[in-house]
Design an enzyme around this catalytic site. Sequence first.
Site, PDB file in Angstrom:
ATOM      1  N   GLY A 165       0.706  -1.076   0.023  1.00 13.55           N
ATOM      2  CA  GLY A 165      -0.173   0.032  -0.005  1.00 13.55           C
ATOM      3  C   GLY A 165       0.977   1.216  -0.090  1.00 13.55           C
ATOM      4  O   GLY A 165       0.432   2.399  -0.594  1.00 13.55           O
ATOM      5  N   ARG A 166       1.839   1.182   0.487  1.00 16.08           N
ATOM      6  CA  ARG A 166       3.004   2.412   0.466  1.00 16.08           C
ATOM      7  C   ARG A 166       4.433   1.748   0.086  1.00 16.08           C
ATOM      8  O   ARG A 166       5.217   2.539   0.535  1.00 16.08           O
ATOM      9  CB  ARG A 166       2.738   3.023   1.703  1.00 16.08           C
ATOM     10  CG  ARG A 166       3.401   2.117   2.755  1.00 16.08           C
ATOM     11  CD  ARG A 166       3.586   3.039   3.997  1.00 16.08           C
ATOM     12  NE  ARG A 166       3.758   2.159   5.141  1.00 16.08           N
ATOM     13  CZ  ARG A 166       4.434   2.695   6.264  1.00 16.08           C
ATOM     14  NH1 ARG A 166       4.715   3.977   6.376  1.00 16.08           N
ATOM     15  NH2 ARG A 166       4.571   1.868   7.371  1.00 16.08           N
ATOM     16  N   ASP A 172       1.693 -11.573   7.184  1.00 16.73           N
ATOM     17  CA  ASP A 172       2.144 -10.449   5.974  1.00 16.73           C
ATOM     18  C   ASP A 172       3.554 -10.065   6.359  1.00 16.73           C
ATOM     19  O   ASP A 172       4.342  -9.326   5.759  1.00 16.73           O
ATOM     20  CB  ASP A 172       1.315  -9.332   5.760  1.00 16.73           C
ATOM     21  CG  ASP A 172       0.827  -8.619   6.754  1.00 16.73           C
ATOM     22  OD1 ASP A 172       0.242  -9.281   7.894  1.00 16.73           O
ATOM     23  OD2 ASP A 172       0.887  -7.300   6.827  1.00 16.73           O
TER      24      ASP A 172
HETATM   25  P1  AMP Z   1       2.337  -3.003   8.410  1.00 13.36           P
HETATM   26  O1  AMP Z   1       1.513  -2.834   9.549  1.00 13.36           O
HETATM   27  O2  AMP Z   1       3.211  -1.863   7.999  1.00 13.36           O
HETATM   28  O3  AMP Z   1       2.941  -4.144   8.068  1.00 13.36           O
HETATM   29  O4  AMP Z   1       1.286  -2.946   6.880  1.00 13.36           O
HETATM   30  C1  AMP Z   1       0.012  -3.438   6.955  1.00 13.36           C
HETATM   31  C2  AMP Z   1      -0.741  -3.144   5.471  1.00 13.36           C
HETATM   32  O5  AMP Z   1      -1.093  -1.788   5.515  1.00 13.36           O
HETATM   33  C3  AMP Z   1      -0.014  -3.332   4.400  1.00 13.36           C
HETATM   34  O6  AMP Z   1      -0.672  -3.594   3.107  1.00 13.36           O
HETATM   35  C4  AMP Z   1       0.828  -1.987   4.008  1.00 13.36           C
HETATM   36  O7  AMP Z   1       1.080  -1.628   2.585  1.00 13.36           O
HETATM   37  C5  AMP Z   1      -0.432  -0.997   4.478  1.00 13.36           C
HETATM   38  N1  AMP Z   1      -0.253   0.156   4.893  1.00 13.36           N
HETATM   39  C6  AMP Z   1       0.534   0.746   5.807  1.00 13.36           C
HETATM   40  N2  AMP Z   1       0.644   1.974   6.033  1.00 13.36           N
HETATM   41  C7  AMP Z   1       0.058   2.484   4.826  1.00 13.36           C
HETATM   42  C8  AMP Z   1      -0.131   3.662   4.444  1.00 13.36           C
HETATM   43  N3  AMP Z   1       0.403   4.788   4.957  1.00 13.36           N
HETATM   44  N4  AMP Z   1      -0.610   3.926   3.300  1.00 13.36           N
HETATM   45  C9  AMP Z   1      -1.108   2.800   2.353  1.00 13.36           C
HETATM   46  N5  AMP Z   1      -1.100   1.634   2.871  1.00 13.36           N
HETATM   47  C10 AMP Z   1      -0.249   1.450   4.118  1.00 13.36           C
HETATM   48 MG    MG Z   2       3.971  -5.211   6.754  1.00 13.06          MG
END
Ligand code: AMP
Ligand code: MG
Length: 499
Positions: free
Chosen positions: A91-92, A251
């Site tokens: 997502g980012r 993930d």
């Molecule tokens: P994480 O908790 O960082 O492992 O992320 C979990 C999910 O949320 C993943 O699909 C990331 O790509 C998405 N994600 C986290 N932060 C953002 C953001 N600021 N914008 C878009 N997607 C995000």
């Molecule tokens: Mg992650």
Amino acid sequence: MAHIVFPFDNSYARDLPGFYAPCPPATVDSPTLLFLNRSLAEELGLDLAHQDDTALAALFSGNRLPQGAQPIAQAYAGHQFGQFSPQLGDGRALLIGEVIDVHGQRRDIAFKGSGRTPFSRRGDGKAAVGPMLREVLLGEAMHALGIPTTRALAVVATGEPVYRERVLPGAILTRVAASHLRVGTFQYFMAHGSPHQVRQLADYAMARHFPRTRQAENPYLAFLGAVAERQAALIALWMHVGFIHGVMNTDNMAIPGETIDYGPCAFMETFDPAAVFSSIDGQGRYAYAEQPRIARWNLARLAECLLPLIDTGEGHAITLATEVIDAFPERYRQHWLAGLRAKLGLADTGSHGDGMDAALGEGWLDLLHAQQVDYTLAWRHLADAAAGDETPLRALFPGQPGLERWLQRWRERCASEDVGNDRAAARAQAMRQVNPWIIPRNQRVEEALEAASDHGDLKPFESLLHALRRPYDTDPALAVYAQPAGTDFMAEFRTYCGT
Ligand code: AMP
Ligand code: MG
């Protein structure tokens, strides 16, 4: 300015169409380079020596992609805190390509914080300076400790604001990984794709990370076993340095066995099996002592995806996969025990077997827990005790009788393998090579990030990084980085997901 050449060879984009969405990075206003990992760049075979900071900032912000880059957002799903989210994905983040490093290893080069993608859902696709520099510090510390990890190649400040609970300066991290294949990647294609796609993904992962499993009698079962083996080794290393990942969702578990996604992670200071610092983990699902159990749980989710490949008869496939999953605790325990012996200064397995050494180690940990002792310093001062100086160790323990009794057991166990030799000096030296003096102390990390994020002052970050790269040296000049945080600080300390 010579054009920057990356020797890209993008196997994921080439071999797995349908597993990602092509997506360019957003351009940013005024990028400035905050961090460049020159030794990692060399290891990757990238010649950045003649580039000035402006060119590097343009490169690592995504404003000027190197030739051959193929930015893609990878699809994945995942269990987050036990709940299945069928649609996560980058997502980012963007995979911009792969290179073969100087050791012949294929490495992913990816951006984090480079703007919205088709997987962004309601997120802004951005990242902030503090969390991205945090990933640098924690990842480089792990690397210096010899723990498999993704690594930071560069961080660029975007010059743009990022809106969180307050306005933060934006940043983009360039991350290097053995690959970004996750347990959640398999889950995505099990949930949305065809059995054929799960097989394609498994074949890709096996060829890239576990080529020998392809020759096994049951290749997909061997693949599951190989992934489990790497996780068993990895989690044992985490436990031995007191690392708490904080968000071990499926993930965030990488198939090649690297530590990935430095969000709300932290190193434990006072020993406590229930330690958890993450602001989002109210139930303690990902507490320190839970990590081996969670790894097994995550591996069971991978096993579910692989069942149809393991055997066409579902019942038989379940039996075979269950054997692998049930073997995980013992695999983990063997890695843990080997690491424990090294930390205790024991060179052989002893004549009394595993049980006695495990009990010796557990007795030590119980003592640290009961007397609220700093985990890292306790081990380091045990090495001093091996060298004959017990004073620093005693100073850590308020109530001494327990320590005396335990030290007596430990000395006897050491003596049992020293018959006729004085191994004190060699033992102490060996212990200092596995028991770090410097870990990323939470207060030092927070100070460094605050200075960088709020005041644009990178000095504390750079000094801390320098110290973290030499975790085993007893350099008096670095003593400030070895000090535990005050109890007031730790009482308030929370870590946040890197959003
Ligand atoms: P994480 O908790 O960082 O492992 O992320 C979990 C999910 O949320 C993943 O699909 C990331 O790509 C998405 N994600 C986290 N932060 C953002 C953001 N600021 N914008 C878009 N997607 C995000
Ligand atoms: Mg992650």
